[in-house]
Write a protein that holds these residues in place. Structure first.
Motif: not given
Length: 241
Positions: A228-236
């Motif tokens: 969840t943390d790692v993908l947060g920026g990617f999804l943003d």
């Protein structure tokens, strides 16, 4: 409404899915009336009974309300749908090549929230029975040659934990979430796999097989929280593009 002639699957299934996608996308807004059976049949190249069956299925799901003499009125599918609706919400392009980042985020959040509960219950209820399946599933995770293979193995691992948790409601929820997560693997698998290294799964297995529910809960949180943390920026970035 943009519809295409039915060419595959059963006609009623295809009509149902096309109409549901129209509801999900907002092409048929809440409170609007679907076209008549005759017009839909002509547009889709099927018979009126096929259209009638598809609409009846939408009505059974609560997605539309069929009113005598007034046709099928569109309801808010986000209020009437279940997990079966998530695959339709996930896809943000007709060919399935683009996913909706907000839906991906919500799937990851639910995954992170439910996983620790599943691990805790599995440790408390089925530690002895899980020794062989978890060991085999962990070996597959460790041997996976790439992200998609690792995540496919991880789904098998979690399936064993869910069965060990011995909750029919959670089993059904997991089944629904898995059907949504599998189409996402091509987009997120490498990033998620990197955030969920095998050593965290080893710690989770050790806690579950020791029957330590508290440690299992913490270990599951460590496994799932990283993604969840790692993908947060990617999804943003996806949402801003």
């Amino acid at each position: 409404m943009e519809l295409s002639a039915v060419t595959r699957r059963s006609a009623a299934d295809e009509v149902h899915d096309q109409l549901l996608n129209q509801l999900v996308s907002g092409s048929a807004p809440v409170g609007s009336r679907l076209p008549s059976e005759r017009k839909l049949a002509e547009a889709l190249g099927v018979s009126r009974p096929v259209v009638r069956e598809a609409i009846a299925r939408l009505a059974t799901s609560g997605h539309v309300e069929v009113r005598q003499g007034d046709g099928a009125i569109v309801n808010d599918v986000t209020r009437t749908g279940g997990l079966d609706l998530l695959p339709h919400l996930l896809v943000a392009a007709p060919d399935g090549a683009v996913v909706d980042p907000s839906v991906v985020r919500s799937v990851l959040e639910v995954r992170e929230y439910l996983g620790p509960w599943i691990a805790e219950k599995a440790a408390a209820r089925a530690a002895d029975a899980l020794a062989e399946p978890l060991t085999t599933a962990l070996a597959a995770i460790e041997a996976a040659p790439n992200g998609p293979a690792q995540q496919a193995a991880a789904l098998v691992y979690w399936d064993h934990l869910v069965r060990g948790a011995d909750s029919i409601a959670m089993s059904l929820i997991f089944n629904g979430m898995r059907r949504v997560y599998e189409p996402m693997l091509g987009v997120v698998a490498d990033a998620v796999a990197a955030a969920e290294p095998a050593d965290r799964y080893r710690a989770l297995s050790a806690a579950v097989l020791d029957g330590d529910a508290t440690a299992a809960r913490a270990a599951a949180r460590a496994v799932l929280g990283g993604a969840t943390d790692v993908l947060g920026g990617f999804l943003d970035e996806m949402e801003q593009s």
